[in-house]
Design a protein around this motif. Structure first.
Motif, mmCIF file in Angstrom:
data_model
loop_
_atom_site.group_PDB
_atom_site.id
_atom_site.type_symbol
_atom_site.label_atom_id
_atom_site.label_comp_id
_atom_site.label_asym_id
_atom_site.label_seq_id
_atom_site.Cartn_x
_atom_site.Cartn_y
_atom_site.Cartn_z
ATOM 1 N N SER A 263 -6.494 -25.383 5.770
ATOM 2 C CA SER A 263 -6.779 -24.206 6.595
ATOM 3 C C SER A 263 -8.213 -24.240 7.114
ATOM 4 O O SER A 263 -8.470 -23.887 8.272
ATOM 5 N N THR A 264 -9.151 -24.669 6.297
ATOM 6 C CA THR A 264 -10.554 -24.759 6.717
ATOM 7 C C THR A 264 -10.713 -25.778 7.840
ATOM 8 O O THR A 264 -11.417 -25.525 8.825
ATOM 9 N N THR A 265 -10.052 -26.922 7.708
ATOM 10 C CA THR A 265 -10.128 -27.958 8.740
ATOM 11 C C THR A 265 -9.559 -27.463 10.061
ATOM 12 O O THR A 265 -10.132 -27.721 11.130
ATOM 13 N N ILE A 266 -8.441 -26.749 9.983
ATOM 14 C CA ILE A 266 -7.813 -26.238 11.207
ATOM 15 C C ILE A 266 -8.738 -25.263 11.925
ATOM 16 O O ILE A 266 -8.901 -25.320 13.159
ATOM 17 N N ILE A 267 -9.367 -24.372 11.174
ATOM 18 C CA ILE A 267 -10.281 -23.403 11.782
ATOM 19 C C ILE A 267 -11.492 -24.108 12.389
ATOM 20 O O ILE A 267 -11.946 -23.774 13.490
ATOM 21 N N GLU A 268 -12.026 -25.103 11.673
ATOM 22 C CA GLU A 268 -13.189 -25.835 12.180
ATOM 23 C C GLU A 268 -12.870 -26.592 13.465
ATOM 24 O O GLU A 268 -13.747 -26.812 14.304
ATOM 25 N N ARG B 30 -2.095 -18.818 12.711
ATOM 26 C CA ARG B 30 -0.777 -18.249 13.007
ATOM 27 C C ARG B 30 0.243 -19.345 13.305
ATOM 28 O O ARG B 30 1.421 -19.229 12.959
ATOM 29 N N TYR B 31 -0.214 -20.410 13.949
ATOM 30 C CA TYR B 31 0.681 -21.536 14.225
ATOM 31 C C TYR B 31 1.089 -22.217 12.921
ATOM 32 O O TYR B 31 2.238 -22.647 12.764
ATOM 33 N N VAL B 32 0.154 -22.306 11.972
ATOM 34 C CA VAL B 32 0.459 -22.912 10.682
ATOM 35 C C VAL B 32 1.474 -22.058 9.920
ATOM 36 O O VAL B 32 2.389 -22.577 9.280
ATOM 37 N N LEU C 275 -10.654 -23.178 -8.571
ATOM 38 C CA LEU C 275 -11.128 -23.629 -7.270
ATOM 39 C C LEU C 275 -11.689 -22.454 -6.474
ATOM 40 O O LEU C 275 -11.303 -21.304 -6.685
ATOM 41 N N LYS C 276 -12.611 -22.746 -5.573
ATOM 42 C CA LYS C 276 -13.168 -21.704 -4.715
ATOM 43 C C LYS C 276 -12.109 -21.215 -3.733
ATOM 44 O O LYS C 276 -11.227 -21.974 -3.331
ATOM 45 N N LYS C 277 -12.229 -19.971 -3.363
ATOM 46 C CA LYS C 277 -11.299 -19.413 -2.379
ATOM 47 C C LYS C 277 -11.590 -20.024 -1.011
ATOM 48 O O LYS C 277 -12.732 -20.024 -0.553
ATOM 49 N N PRO C 278 -10.571 -20.566 -0.328
ATOM 50 C CA PRO C 278 -10.794 -21.127 1.008
ATOM 51 C C PRO C 278 -11.312 -20.052 1.957
ATOM 52 O O PRO C 278 -10.731 -18.965 2.034
ATOM 53 N N PRO C 279 -12.398 -20.308 2.668
ATOM 54 C CA PRO C 279 -12.986 -19.276 3.530
ATOM 55 C C PRO C 279 -12.058 -18.797 4.638
ATOM 56 O O PRO C 279 -12.167 -17.658 5.088
ATOM 57 N N ALA C 280 -11.138 -19.666 5.077
ATOM 58 C CA ALA C 280 -10.238 -19.274 6.169
ATOM 59 C C ALA C 280 -9.137 -18.340 5.700
ATOM 60 O O ALA C 280 -8.527 -17.639 6.510
ATOM 61 N N ASP D 214 -4.752 -23.450 -1.144
ATOM 62 C CA ASP D 214 -5.033 -24.506 -0.179
ATOM 63 C C ASP D 214 -5.955 -25.530 -0.825
ATOM 64 O O ASP D 214 -7.119 -25.670 -0.452
ATOM 65 N N PRO D 215 -5.456 -26.257 -1.839
ATOM 66 C CA PRO D 215 -6.315 -27.195 -2.573
ATOM 67 C C PRO D 215 -6.854 -28.334 -1.720
ATOM 68 O O PRO D 215 -7.881 -28.917 -2.056
ATOM 69 N N LEU D 216 -6.189 -28.663 -0.619
ATOM 70 C CA LEU D 216 -6.638 -29.759 0.241
ATOM 71 C C LEU D 216 -7.557 -29.289 1.361
ATOM 72 O O LEU D 216 -8.062 -30.108 2.129
ATOM 73 N N GLY D 217 -7.754 -27.976 1.477
ATOM 74 C CA GLY D 217 -8.655 -27.456 2.504
ATOM 75 C C GLY D 217 -8.126 -27.588 3.915
ATOM 76 O O GLY D 217 -8.899 -27.669 4.872
#
Length: 220
Positions: free
Chosen positions: A73-78, A84-86, A51-56, A68-71
């Motif tokens: 972290s990316t959704t949270i950043i977007e 840090r909360y996660v 899998l690609k490395k999550p950008p976040a 982060d197979p479900l993405g």
């Protein structure tokens, strides 16, 4: 003479047919070079290489291995969230899971609390949770509310110096240690947290299905 003329024409025709082939052959190395030119390498997750490395997840946080197979972290950043909360939530769930794995088998292995209301409580933790007296449940709920209230004041204080997961408990163990040693200790805690979350899930299902927790407990 007729034979010579026919041979001459045949040679001419072959030369015309061969010209494009010779041109193609001359350009073949160039084509092969272009085909063999490596494309831009896609950075892969260290934990899930296919899998690609999550950008976040840039590796700046302790224990970040790109899982982060479900993405999420990316959704949270977007959405404008803060990782840090996660991480705070991960540590809190992990610490509770470590306590839960111990509490799951402690009464069976070492005995119940020396109080009257605990005498009739089952040693099976899945049954015991429904047998706790309302007064004891109320005390547990109030204690959790107070602890979470105090923690939320720290987490949502917007203090730039706030260290994720640091609530002063056990901070003395990190005194006098180098930055590398502190990072190693944090990594160990995080690894135990993740293991405990997986473990308590497995313990729950094994007990629910078999009624035992072999090899720790043959039968609850």
């Amino acid at each position: 003479r007729r034979w010579l003329w026919s041979a001459h024409n045949c040679n001419k025709m072959l030369s015309l047919v061969g010209s494009p082939l010779s041109l193609a052959g001359a350009s073949a190395p160039g084509v092969a070079m272009r085909a063999g030119t490596p494309a831009m390498a896609v950075e892969r997750s260290a934990s899930i290489p296919f899998l690609k490395k999550p950008p976040a997840l840039d590796g700046s946080m302790v224990g970040d291995v790109g899982f982060d197979p479900l993405g999420i972290s990316t959704t949270i950043i977007e959405l404008g969230g803060d990782l840090r909360y996660v991480r705070e939530a991960e540590l809190m769930h992990g610490r509770q899971a470590m306590l839960a794995t111990v509490g799951f088998v402690f009464p069976k292995l070492f005995g119940k609390l020396p109080v009257d209301w605990a005498k009739d409580i089952s040693l099976n933790p899945l049954e015991a949770q429904y047998q706790i007296p309302p007064v004891a449940l109320g005390q547990i709920a109030i204690s959790i509310a107070i602890a979470e209230g105090l923690r939320s004041r720290i987490v949502f204080s917007n203090d730039p110096d706030y260290v994720v997961g640091d609530h002063g408990f056990g901070a003395g163990m990190l005194k006098g240690k180098s930055e590398a040693q502190v990072k190693d200790m944090k990594m160990k805690e995080l690894a135990h947290c993740r293991l405990a979350m997986v473990a308590i899930t497995g313990m729950f299902f094994q007990t629910a299905i078999t009624g035992s927790l072999y090899p720790l407990v043959d039968k609850f």
